[in-house]
Scaffold this motif. Structure first.
Motif, short mmCIF file in Angstrom:
data_model
loop_
_atom_site.label_atom_id
_atom_site.label_comp_id
_atom_site.label_asym_id
_atom_site.label_seq_id
_atom_site.Cartn_x
_atom_site.Cartn_y
_atom_site.Cartn_z
N LEU A 327 1.14 -0.78 -0.17
CA LEU A 327 0.11 0.25 0.10
C LEU A 327 0.80 1.22 -0.04
O LEU A 327 1.45 1.86 1.17
CB LEU A 327 -0.90 0.10 1.28
N PRO A 328 1.39 1.94 -0.49
CA PRO A 328 2.55 2.72 -1.30
C PRO A 328 2.00 3.89 -0.66
O PRO A 328 2.72 4.51 0.13
CB PRO A 328 2.80 3.64 -2.67
N GLN A 329 0.53 4.11 -0.83
CA GLN A 329 0.47 5.30 0.55
C GLN A 329 0.22 5.14 1.79
O GLN A 329 -0.38 6.05 2.62
CB GLN A 329 -1.41 6.17 0.03
N ALA A 330 0.44 3.75 2.52
CA ALA A 330 0.06 3.84 3.55
C ALA A 330 0.37 4.85 4.89
O ALA A 330 0.00 5.11 5.92
CB ALA A 330 0.14 2.17 4.46
N SER A 331 2.02 4.95 4.55
CA SER A 331 2.66 5.67 5.34
C SER A 331 1.53 6.97 5.76
O SER A 331 1.46 7.70 7.08
CB SER A 331 3.73 6.19 5.04
N ALA A 332 1.26 7.58 4.74
CA ALA A 332 0.35 8.53 5.34
C ALA A 332 -1.33 8.78 5.22
O ALA A 332 -1.93 9.16 6.33
CB ALA A 332 0.07 9.29 3.56
N THR A 333 -1.93 7.33 4.44
CA THR A 333 -3.28 7.31 5.17
C THR A 333 -3.27 6.63 6.37
O THR A 333 -4.44 6.80 6.59
CB THR A 333 -4.05 5.86 3.94
N HIS A 334 -2.58 5.54 6.70
CA HIS A 334 -2.46 4.75 7.66
C HIS A 334 -1.62 4.90 8.42
O HIS A 334 -1.03 4.15 8.70
CB HIS A 334 -3.13 3.37 7.07
N PRO A 335 -1.40 6.07 9.46
CA PRO A 335 0.25 5.85 10.00
C PRO A 335 0.39 5.24 10.80
O PRO A 335 1.27 4.61 11.54
CB PRO A 335 -0.90 7.31 11.28
N TRP A 336 -0.37 4.32 11.09
CA TRP A 336 -0.33 3.07 12.34
C TRP A 336 0.79 1.65 11.65
O TRP A 336 1.71 0.74 11.63
CB TRP A 336 -1.41 2.15 12.53
N SER A 337 0.60 1.78 10.20
CA SER A 337 2.01 0.72 9.54
C SER A 337 3.02 1.38 9.10
O SER A 337 3.97 2.31 8.23
CB SER A 337 1.11 0.56 8.21
N VAL A 338 3.95 1.45 11.00
CA VAL A 338 5.10 2.20 10.29
C VAL A 338 5.93 0.58 10.22
O VAL A 338 7.26 0.87 10.61
CB VAL A 338 5.14 2.30 11.72
N TYR A 339 5.84 -0.79 10.42
CA TYR A 339 6.83 -2.20 10.26
C TYR A 339 6.88 -2.41 8.53
O TYR A 339 6.13 -2.57 7.83
CB TYR A 339 6.60 -2.79 10.78
N THR A 340 7.73 -2.49 8.48
CA THR A 340 8.60 -3.34 7.38
C THR A 340 8.16 -4.81 7.48
O THR A 340 8.84 -4.83 8.79
CB THR A 340 9.59 -3.09 6.43
N LEU A 341 8.86 -5.66 6.90
CA LEU A 341 8.43 -7.48 6.67
C LEU A 341 9.77 -7.15 7.43
O LEU A 341 10.05 -8.13 9.05
CB LEU A 341 8.98 -8.21 5.57
N GLU A 342 10.97 -6.72 7.56
CA GLU A 342 12.85 -6.69 7.92
C GLU A 342 12.37 -6.13 9.47
O GLU A 342 12.34 -6.93 10.63
CB GLU A 342 13.86 -5.67 7.56
N THR A 343 11.89 -4.86 10.05
CA THR A 343 11.59 -4.63 10.79
C THR A 343 10.75 -5.39 12.06
O THR A 343 11.14 -6.28 12.84
CB THR A 343 10.90 -2.82 11.27
N LEU A 366 2.29 -7.16 13.58
CA LEU A 366 2.61 -5.64 13.95
C LEU A 366 2.62 -5.28 11.85
O LEU A 366 2.75 -3.50 12.13
CB LEU A 366 4.30 -5.85 13.74
N LEU A 367 2.14 -6.10 10.92
CA LEU A 367 2.22 -5.01 9.70
C LEU A 367 0.84 -5.16 9.52
O LEU A 367 0.43 -3.96 8.99
CB LEU A 367 2.13 -6.13 9.08
N THR A 368 -0.03 -5.22 10.24
CA THR A 368 -1.19 -4.89 9.84
C THR A 368 -1.69 -3.40 11.29
O THR A 368 -2.58 -2.79 10.75
CB THR A 368 -2.27 -6.12 10.65
N THR A 369 -1.17 -4.03 11.91
CA THR A 369 -1.81 -2.96 12.83
C THR A 369 -0.26 -1.76 13.42
O THR A 369 -0.78 -1.06 14.04
CB THR A 369 -2.01 -3.53 14.22
N GLY A 370 0.71 -2.13 13.31
CA GLY A 370 1.65 -1.24 13.81
C GLY A 370 1.73 -1.12 15.79
O GLY A 370 2.80 -0.10 16.78
N ASP A 371 0.82 -1.81 16.22
CA ASP A 371 0.58 -2.24 18.03
C ASP A 371 1.76 -3.02 18.77
O ASP A 371 1.39 -4.61 17.89
CB ASP A 371 -0.76 -2.37 18.42
N VAL A 372 2.75 -3.16 18.94
CA VAL A 372 3.90 -4.19 19.41
C VAL A 372 3.24 -4.84 20.95
O VAL A 372 4.02 -5.90 20.42
CB VAL A 372 4.93 -3.03 19.96
N ASN A 373 2.45 -4.26 21.15
CA ASN A 373 1.17 -5.06 22.57
C ASN A 373 1.12 -6.46 21.49
O ASN A 373 0.89 -7.52 22.12
CB ASN A 373 0.52 -4.66 22.50
#
Length: 429
Positions: A327-343, A366-373
């Motif tokens: 989702l190339p616009q994910a970081s702008a549209t979905h700010p919770w998507s902060v992880y890549t596969l590597e991270t 993590l990829l779906t939510t960005g929630d480290v919990n």
């Protein structure tokens, strides 16, 4: 999140395994030395003493009140049995090993030498409100008896479901859904969307009904919601109110974050945790209670899994990719998507060393939510499996298309599936 402290139940299980191994060695020595005793007119009965002690203690759980009292009573009975056999067993190495072992255990558990002892009379010791008790009673009455078969079910994360049949699924199941609904127990979970615009959900409410059972307990209802994980039933009690308060108990392990429920009368254990904003559940239950159900009770996620229309993926296969690439616009549209596969992989590997389906679920969440919990949730779910699942060889589940089988207990490699685009897009549609 810090590391979860090891549970008393897990520690007790390790102690019980060590004790069983020691007693097994004593029994083996007894067989080797038995020929030396066969010429005695009155045989040494140290093996009977040992067998009685095992039967009296095998069902005890150190997490419950009264453990020390019952364990010490059994030890004193064991000591009395060895004393009665002291003359005929005088030259028996197994006997002397047992005497030393009893002394060590009494010292470790701070048991007094004087006091009540457990009766080895099955008519007295088999508690009708203890599942281990009434299985033993059937054996005593001459019925064919095998060890009870226990099943495991767990729900955690986004949510990920492990059924009684060890099938692993990730589901949407928004709203209220029954995990278990039989004649003994009902468990219902309520799931809410994790992030706006996503079909992925997580659990924010759990309701459990322990149904009335003979004289062992009245019906008891337990309810937990996010930020309210009580250590009592809805009526304010912490135990059953039937013939035995020990037949059903709630034990608070971490205030407001982790409780255990022990239903001895049906041999069932339930763990409930809150990690972050969401709840997770693990349960062990005997097969004879878990699997029979009426036609109207067929919608049970722990028994039959999620309906196919509610599954995000199935068969232990969880494809992954970089959210930003999908989702190339994910970081702008979905700010919770902060992880890549590597991270995400690196973060999950801090908690889960084996790259099984719990590891993949962690990365997916993590990829779906960005929630480290959700990392801690996947790690705790695996720890619950290790504490409650009866078969160690089935603790780890690996993607089925890697193993060529059902994916349980076999190895796999980390992979990215060609179907990942469909999966991640499906989550956000």
């Amino acid at each position: 999140m810090g590391r979860a402290a090891p549970s008393c139940a897990a520690a007790a299980e390790r102690l019980r395994r060590l004790l069983s191994a020691a007693l097994g060695l004593i029994a083996a020595l007894g067989l080797l030395l038995g020929t030396a005793d066969c010429q005695l007119q009155t045989p040494c009965r140290i093996q009977k003493c040992t067998t009685d002690f095992v039967s009296l203690t095998s069902h005890l759980n150190s997490a419950l009140d009264g453990f020390d009292l019952e364990f010490c009573k059994a030890l004193r009975a064991y000591a009395a049995c060895t004393y009665r056999n002291s003359k005929v067993c005088r030259g028996n190495l197994v006997y002397h090993s047992a005497v030393l072992g009893i002394s060590d255990l009494m010292s470790q558990r701070k048991c007094s030498k004087d006091g009540p002892t457990s009766s080895t009379n099955p008519e007295v010791t088999h508690d009708p409100c203890s599942y281990s008790g009434h299985t033993g009673a059937r054996e005593h009455q001459g019925e064919e008896q095998t060890s009870p078969t226990y099943l495991f079910c767990g729900l955690f994360g986004d949510p990920h479901l492990r059924t009684f049949k060890d099938h692993f699924q990730t589901c949407k199941v928004e709203g209220a859904w029954p995990l278990i609904d039989n004649n003994y127990l009902s468990v219902q979970v309520t799931n809410v969307p994790v992030v706006p615009g996503s079909s992925a959900t997580a659990t924010n409410k759990i309701t459990i009904i322990f149904k009335s059972y003979r004289d062992c307990t009245d019906q008891k209802v337990y309810q937990a919601v996010t930020d309210d994980l009580p250590a009592a039933f809805v009526d304010g009690t912490t135990s059953g109110t039937g013939g035995s308060i020990k037949s059903l108990q709630i034990v608070e392990k971490v205030g407001g974050k982790y409780v255990e429920m022990h239903a001895r009368y049906i041999g069932t254990t339930v763990y409930i945790r809150q990690l972050g904003h969401y709840l997770m559940l693990a349960i062990r239950m005997p097969q004879e209670f878990a699997m029979p159900y009426e036609e109207s009770q067929d919608l049970q996620l722990c028994v039959n899994g999620c309906p196919s229309s509610e599954r995000i993926y199935d068969s232990g296969h969880l494809p992954l990719s970089v959210m930003g690439q999908l989702l190339p616009q994910a970081s702008a549209t979905h700010p919770w998507s902060v992880y890549t596969l590597e991270t995400a992989t690196t973060k999950c590997h801090e908690k889960i060393l084996v790259k099984d389906i719990y590891f993949y679920s962690c990365v997916f969440d993590l990829l779906t939510t960005g929630d480290v919990n959700f990392t801690a949730a996947a790690h705790s779910a695996l720890k619950d499996v290790e504490a409650l699942h009866p078969r160690k060889e089935h603790w780890h589940i690996f993607p089925s298309n890697e193993s060529g089988g059902d994916g349980v207990g076999t190895g796999s490699k980390f992979f990215v599936s060609p179907g990942l685009v469909c999966l991640i897009l499906a989550v956000f549609l």
